[in-house]
Scaffold this motif. Structure first.
Motif, PDB file in Angstrom:
ATOM      1  N   THR A   1       1.223 -67.284  44.542  1.00 56.81           N
ATOM      2  CA  THR A   1       0.605 -66.035  44.190  1.00 56.81           C
ATOM      3  C   THR A   1       0.166 -67.021  42.533  1.00 56.81           C
ATOM      4  OG1 THR A   1       0.272 -64.350  44.758  1.00 56.81           O
ATOM      5  CG2 THR A   1      -0.743 -64.510  42.570  1.00 56.81           C
TER       6      THR A   1
ATOM      7  N   HIS B   1      -9.825 -62.332  36.304  1.00 58.87           N
ATOM      8  CA  HIS B   1      -9.276 -61.613  35.859  1.00 58.87           C
ATOM      9  C   HIS B   1      -8.032 -61.841  35.149  1.00 58.87           C
ATOM     10  CE1 HIS B   1     -10.652 -58.189  38.809  1.00 58.87           C
ATOM     11  NE2 HIS B   1     -10.293 -59.188  39.874  1.00 58.87           N
ATOM     12  N   ASP B   2      -6.829 -60.899  34.342  1.00 58.02           N
ATOM     13  CA  ASP B   2      -6.536 -61.707  33.349  1.00 58.02           C
ATOM     14  C   ASP B   2      -5.692 -63.029  34.347  1.00 58.02           C
ATOM     15  OD1 ASP B   2      -5.327 -62.347  30.715  1.00 58.02           O
ATOM     16  OD2 ASP B   2      -4.107 -60.125  31.097  1.00 58.02           O
ATOM     17  N   ASP B   3      -5.662 -64.420  33.888  1.00 51.50           N
ATOM     18  CA  ASP B   3      -4.776 -65.025  34.080  1.00 51.50           C
ATOM     19  C   ASP B   3      -3.964 -64.933  34.045  1.00 51.50           C
ATOM     20  OD1 ASP B   3      -6.659 -66.252  35.982  1.00 51.50           O
ATOM     21  OD2 ASP B   3      -7.250 -67.844  34.332  1.00 51.50           O
TER      22      ASP B   3
ATOM     23  N   TRP C   1      -2.087 -70.235  43.135  1.00 53.71           N
ATOM     24  CA  TRP C   1      -3.241 -70.091  43.157  1.00 53.71           C
ATOM     25  C   TRP C   1      -3.846 -70.022  41.697  1.00 53.71           C
ATOM     26  CZ3 TRP C   1      -6.747 -70.377  46.796  1.00 53.71           C
ATOM     27  CH2 TRP C   1      -8.095 -69.705  46.386  1.00 53.71           C
ATOM     28  N   VAL C   2      -3.716 -69.053  40.477  1.00 50.86           N
ATOM     29  CA  VAL C   2      -4.047 -69.344  39.343  1.00 50.86           C
ATOM     30  C   VAL C   2      -3.704 -70.014  39.073  1.00 50.86           C
ATOM     31  CG1 VAL C   2      -3.637 -67.813  37.262  1.00 50.86           C
ATOM     32  CG2 VAL C   2      -2.588 -66.606  39.289  1.00 50.86           C
TER      33      VAL C   2
ATOM     34  N   GLY D   1      -7.742 -70.486  39.202  1.00 46.21           N
ATOM     35  CA  GLY D   1      -8.381 -69.249  38.511  1.00 46.21           C
ATOM     36  C   GLY D   1      -8.280 -67.766  39.121  1.00 46.21           C
ATOM     37  N   THR D   2      -8.044 -66.662  38.285  1.00 48.49           N
ATOM     38  CA  THR D   2      -9.051 -65.616  38.681  1.00 48.49           C
ATOM     39  C   THR D   2      -9.844 -65.003  37.877  1.00 48.49           C
ATOM     40  OG1 THR D   2      -7.223 -65.054  37.838  1.00 48.49           O
ATOM     41  CG2 THR D   2      -7.028 -65.223  39.901  1.00 48.49           C
TER      42      THR D   2
ATOM     43  N   ILE E   1      -1.192 -61.990  35.590  1.00 45.99           N
ATOM     44  CA  ILE E   1      -1.212 -62.380  37.004  1.00 45.99           C
ATOM     45  C   ILE E   1      -0.268 -63.358  37.249  1.00 45.99           C
ATOM     46  CG2 ILE E   1      -1.815 -62.877  38.741  1.00 45.99           C
ATOM     47  CD1 ILE E   1      -4.699 -61.878  38.245  1.00 45.99           C
ATOM     48  N   ALA E   2      -0.273 -64.045  36.352  1.00 47.62           N
ATOM     49  CA  ALA E   2       0.641 -65.516  36.024  1.00 47.62           C
ATOM     50  C   ALA E   2       2.160 -64.464  35.493  1.00 47.62           C
ATOM     51  CB  ALA E   2       0.390 -66.378  35.573  1.00 47.62           C
TER      52      ALA E   2
END
Length: 112
Positions: free
Chosen positions: A31, A42-44, A34-35, A39-40, A47-48
């Motif tokens: 994950t 949503h709020d990176d 990926w971030v 990137g996503t 998630i990070a």
């Protein structure tokens, strides 16, 4: 009749059920990568931070978990039970996981 794919899936399931904490760390690592790379929408940061918590707690558990044998004084039986072996790396991983949890909680409370 058992196929090769079915046997591999069964072996993977048994491994994950015994060592779930390694799976937690691996999912967190995937994950986080990926971030960082893709990137996503949503709020990176949230998630990070959550991924860092998963990495720290999952791999910290894998680093410190061990088993210890207990023998009665007369030598009649042996019991093997879970134990902790605290290492510098394990403590650092746990602290990184707790830091990730704290930062994720702060980030989540500051979102509008």
């Amino acid at each position: 009749m058992e196929t090769l794919a079915g046997k591999a899936l069964n072996d993977l399931t048994n491994l994950v059920s015994e060592k779930w904490y390694v799976g937690l760390g691996t999912v967190g690592l995937i994950t986080l990568l990926w971030v960082m790379l893709k990137g996503t929408p949503h709020d990176d940061l949230l998630i990070a931070y959550t991924a860092v918590a998963m990495i720290g707690l999952g791999f910290g558990e894998a680093e410190t978990r061990t088993f210890q044998e207990h023998v009665d004084p007369y030598g009649r039986y042996k019991l093997t039970g879970p134990a902790r072996r605290w290492t510098f790396i394990g403590i650092c991983l746990y602290l990184a996981g707790l830091g990730g949890l704290g930062l994720a909680a702060l980030r989540a409370t500051n979102l509008n």
